[in-house]
Scaffold this active site. Structure first.
Site, PDB file in Angstrom:
ATOM      1  N   CYS A 403     -84.229 -16.550 -74.292  1.00  0.00           N
ATOM      2  CA  CYS A 403     -83.148 -17.520 -73.051  1.00  0.00           C
ATOM      3  C   CYS A 403     -82.892 -18.949 -73.346  1.00  0.00           C
ATOM      4  CB  CYS A 403     -84.044 -17.528 -71.822  1.00  0.00           C
ATOM      5  SG  CYS A 403     -85.666 -18.851 -71.603  1.00  0.00           S
ATOM      6  N   ASP A 404     -82.614 -19.232 -72.669  1.00  0.00           N
ATOM      7  CA  ASP A 404     -81.883 -21.144 -72.796  1.00  0.00           C
ATOM      8  C   ASP A 404     -82.543 -21.699 -72.954  1.00  0.00           C
ATOM      9  OD1 ASP A 404     -79.379 -20.634 -72.411  1.00  0.00           O
ATOM     10  OD2 ASP A 404     -79.091 -20.909 -69.649  1.00  0.00           O
TER      11      ASP A 404
END
Length: 610
Positions: A403-404
């Site tokens: 994810c980010d």
């Protein structure tokens, strides 16, 4: 060549509209329950005109429409873009929008225009802003300062957006909302609102209805219902079951073969259950029937318009039951709704009957139409990855959630899947990283969210990639586990071997002849969230046939994980679902069919039942 290019362009445009509609729907649909709660409180406790007027409880109505509902829309919109950080930032920013909307009224927020449309714009905008900030600072934060930067970035960006919303966006949204409401009112006053059904009815069959209903009808309808009128006709335009009911009734009386046999069950599912997609394949079988639904929709809406009918909140699903529950207290409103739906049904039925009676073709292929419908529906999906085959898992030795930021939701998603992997008896590493740190290494399965799928493809082009809607709750985790269990049992492009499949392959007979019907006590279909209409229709068809034959075998639709693994259970599955069933169960009996809506197979099955 030119025609092919034009067709590709049209398909691409339709898919883009479907995806946009899906995004809007993802903002509105999770919060429909809140709108229904507000509608019920208004209908029951509004003082002094509710069913059970109560001034104290009625004091909830104003704050809910001014604060709660817009904030929920904004929170969900921000969450769609950047999960929790986007959701929180969106909520802060939307508060400025809400308060700014009441400034022109000297702070009288209870009389302000509810910022539903503004919230649907501000939510994704705020989520996008915080997401871009996170990407900008990714890898630049000194160790130990992560929490400080994370918390203050939300506070500062949220504050700035709230100020912008207060001074700039609120006046614009007030103006835009008033223009839209004025345009709708102009159409209603001149009885031109029924013309919208010329667009709505074809759009439903092409699965473009979300862009129209969730993007336009529901937000403006909520604005109207929150005003002095207390109701909106816009809530009835797309959910009206009359046009579809007329088509199904015509098929029940004048259809042929499989379509005629299944129509009565489809009527119940459509009209009472509110699953409108069940009649779409019947339209695709005979496209001229779209004229019947358009005429029925125009008739119903014209009736609603003339009689000043409306609902207090959006009905979901589009069942006649939910529609009547969302009506105002006025008996004339109930009568108008029933009359409008009835007239829409009659007009749609008459035109459909003429079209079907003039039809000289043979048996209508409902299964082919259903397949075409599912293909169109899947084009609007937000997922950018294709389901992998078990053979593609052959060299996988680790699973990575990306994810980010590489923490938070991805860590929880990795934990959930790690637990499932352990319980399945599979030894495999399951970890999480920031997508910026993802490496293109051999033997890895990368799990990302849909919006990060393209970045994952860039960072790890040779990895097996799976995109999910939500790290914390995805049905794809079960698929991953099943494919990991199957990977050592399959050859490329060949389903896993098992006692059941070997039996089928070793006998030059139809699969139905391999079933021991002396043991069958229950028949089941596998219920899947994306194909509820198909399994429900198949269930209804087989139930009707068993009932007509005078036999007593139970028929049900269950989720794949809820099947009881005993030889008294007969599972009817498609070839696509066979490998997953065989991986889970060894004792149940299995009947493999090309499609679930297969009347000829069911006739033979019913004959063999004890």
């Amino acid at each position: 060549m030119e025609n092919t290019t034009t067709e590709t362009s049209r398909s691409s445009a339709r898919v883009k509209v479907q995806k946009f509609g899906s995004f809007l729907s993802s903002m509105v649909m999770p919060n429909i329950g809140a709108f229904i709660a507000w509608g019920l409180i208004t209908a029951i406790f509004l003082y002094p005109n509710g069913w059970l007027p109560n001034e104290q409880i009625a004091s909830l109505i104003g704050p809910m429409k001014i604060y709660l509902l817009p904030m929920l829309l904004a929170y969900t919109g921000g969450q769609l873009v950047d999960e929790t950080r986007g959701a929180v930032t969106a909520s802060i920013a939307t508060m400025g929008l809400i308060v700014g909307g009441g400034v022109a009224l000297n702070g009288a927020l209870d009389k302000a225009t509810p910022m539903f449309i503004g919230a649907m714009a501000m939510g994704p905008l705020a989520g996008w802003c915080i997401k871009k900030f996170d990407e900008w600072v990714d890898g630049k934060i000194k160790r130990g300062f992560e929490m400080l930067v994370n918390n203050f970035s939300i506070g500062i960006i949220g504050m700035l957006l709230a100020i912008v919303g207060f001074y700039a966006i609120a006046p614009i949204m007030n103006y835009a909302t008033n223009v839209l409401k004025g345009g709708i009112d102009w159409l209603i006053q001149r009885n031109l609102i029924p013309l919208m059904n010329i667009i709505i009815e074809p759009a439903k069959v092409l699965f473009l209805n979300n862009a129209i209903n969730q993007g336009i009808m529901t937000p403006i309808g909520i604005q109207q219902a929150a005003g002095s009128a207390g109701k909106s006709i816009l809530f009835l335009l797309e959910p009206d079951p009359g046009p579809g009911l007329g088509v199904l009734l015509a098929y029940a009386l004048f259809g042929k073969g499989e379509a005629k046999a299944s129509a009565p069950s489809a009527i119940i599912i459509h009209f009472l259950g509110g699953i409108h997609e069940i009649y779409f394949p019947y339209i695709l079988m005979k496209p001229a029937l779209i004229l019947a639904t358009i005429a029925g929709g125009v008739t119903g809406t014209l009736t609603f318009s003339i009689l000043h009918v409306g609902l207090q909140a959006p009905p979901s699903p589009g069942s006649i039951i939910s529609i009547l529950l969302m009506s105002t207290k006025d008996p004339a409103n109930y009568l108008g709704i029933i009359l409008g739906v009835a007239l829409a049904t009659v007009v749609s039925f008459l035109i459909s009957a003429i079209i079907l009676k003039r039809d000289k073709s043979g048996n209508q292929d409902l299964a082919a139409s259903t397949a075409a419908m599912n293909q169109m529906k899947s084009q609007g999906s937000t997922s950018s990855t294709v389901a992998a085959e078990p053979s593609e898992y052959k060299d996988i030795d680790k699973i990575i959630f990306a994810c980010d930021a590489g923490m938070g939701s991805s860590a929880m998603g990795a934990s959930l899947l790690r637990d499932k992997v352990k319980k399945a008896g599979i030894e495999m590493s399951v970890t999480n990283v920031a997508i910026s740190k993802l490496k293109d290494e051999p033997g890895q399965l990368v799990v990302t969210q849909n919006e990060l799928a393209d970045r994952a493809a860039e960072k790890a082009p040779h990895a097996l990639r799976i995109a999910v809607d939500n790290f914390l709750n995805s049905p794809k985790y079960e698929e991953i586990i099943m494919n990991l269990k199957l990977r050592d049992q399959v050859e490329p492009n060949k389903p896993a071997a098992s006692q059941s499949t070997v039996k089928y392959e070793s006998q030059a007979v139809s699969p139905i002849e391999s079933i021991d019907f002396t043991k069958v006590k229950q028949i089941i279909f596998i219920r899947h969230d994306q194909h509820i209409g198909t399994s429900t229709m198949a269930l209804s068809i087989l139930k009707d046939k068993i009932h007509s034959s005078g036999k007593k075998t139970d028929v049900d639709a269950v989720k794949i994980q809820d099947i009881e693994d005993v030889n008294t259970t007969l599972a009817i599955v498609t070839k696509d679902a066979l490998s997953n069933v065989l991986a889970r169960y060894s004792d149940i009996q299995i009947l493999v069919v090309d499609d679930l809506i297969n009347t000829s197979v069911y006739d033979e099955l019913v004959e063999k039942l004890q």
